[in-house]
Design a protein around this motif. Structure first.
Motif, PDB file in Angstrom:
ATOM      1  N   THR A 100      43.844   2.413 -57.815  1.00  0.00           N
ATOM      2  CA  THR A 100      43.654   2.814 -56.413  1.00  0.00           C
ATOM      3  C   THR A 100      42.924   1.728 -55.644  1.00  0.00           C
ATOM      4  O   THR A 100      43.312   1.375 -54.526  1.00  0.00           O
ATOM      5  CB  THR A 100      42.882   4.148 -56.329  1.00  0.00           C
TER       6      THR A 100
ATOM      7  N   TYR B 254      50.686   1.089 -55.140  1.00  0.00           N
ATOM      8  CA  TYR B 254      51.437   2.254 -54.694  1.00  0.00           C
ATOM      9  C   TYR B 254      51.469   3.303 -55.800  1.00  0.00           C
ATOM     10  O   TYR B 254      51.712   2.972 -56.958  1.00  0.00           O
ATOM     11  CB  TYR B 254      52.868   1.840 -54.304  1.00  0.00           C
ATOM     12  N   ALA B 255      51.213   4.557 -55.455  1.00  0.00           N
ATOM     13  CA  ALA B 255      51.206   5.679 -56.407  1.00  0.00           C
ATOM     14  C   ALA B 255      50.357   5.339 -57.631  1.00  0.00           C
ATOM     15  O   ALA B 255      50.870   5.269 -58.751  1.00  0.00           O
ATOM     16  CB  ALA B 255      52.622   6.065 -56.788  1.00  0.00           C
TER      17      ALA B 255
END
Length: 161
Positions: free
Chosen positions: A50, A55-56
């Motif tokens: 994070t 992404y994700a």
């Protein structure tokens, strides 16, 4: 003289390389998944992903941790060696792009030197195969090991006939 003694043992060399690379990725995956070997575990892996702006991060964290852990296990026994080698190359390129690239080359500065070594080792396994004592040899006994058929890869430039 050394060539005469061990020159025809490339299958053993590939086996040792496969086992060592398998242990490395197994440990890295174990660190991410379970906090083994001084790792922080999955929650910290996701937090780190994070912080990198990946992404994700939860999905990618789980995917990479599972790929490293189970890919490492697969390499230890020589199962789908070429397929996991491709995956490891992609993961290491991702690690260079997201984490290590900005630190320069040297591993002492957390640079991408180590990632390059793992990419090189994975390329050797991709093109050379699993080597002696592998499940790939047992399950795919023909020249075409596993699903990646390197005999179809042409490295020579096309002729101008």
């Amino acid at each position: 003289m050394l060539e005469k003694a061990i020159g025809k043992q490339s299958e053993l060399g590939l086996m040792f390389l496969r086992i060592i690379v398998g242990i490395v990725f197994l440990i890295h995956g174990g660190q991410k998944l379970f906090g083994l070997f001084g790792g922080a575990g999955m929650s910290e892996t996701i937090k780190f992903f994070t912080s990198l702006g990946i992404y994700a991060p939860s999905i990618m964290g789980w995917f990479i941790a599972l790929a490293e852990f189970f890919g490492g296990l697969a390499l230890l026994v020589g199962l789908l060696t070429r397929e996991f080698s491709i995956l490891f190359i992609i993961i290491m390129i991702g690690a260079i792009v997201t984490v290590h690239g900005s630190n320069g080359f040297s591993a002492t500065n957390q640079g991408y030197e180590y990632n390059c070594v793992l990419i090189g080792a994975s390329l050797c396994l991709l093109f050379g195969g699993a080597g002696a004592g592998s499940m790939d040899r047992f399950l795919f006994p023909k020249d075409k090991w596993t699903f990646v058929d390197v005999s179809q890869i042409k490295l020579d430039p096309p002729s101008e006939d």
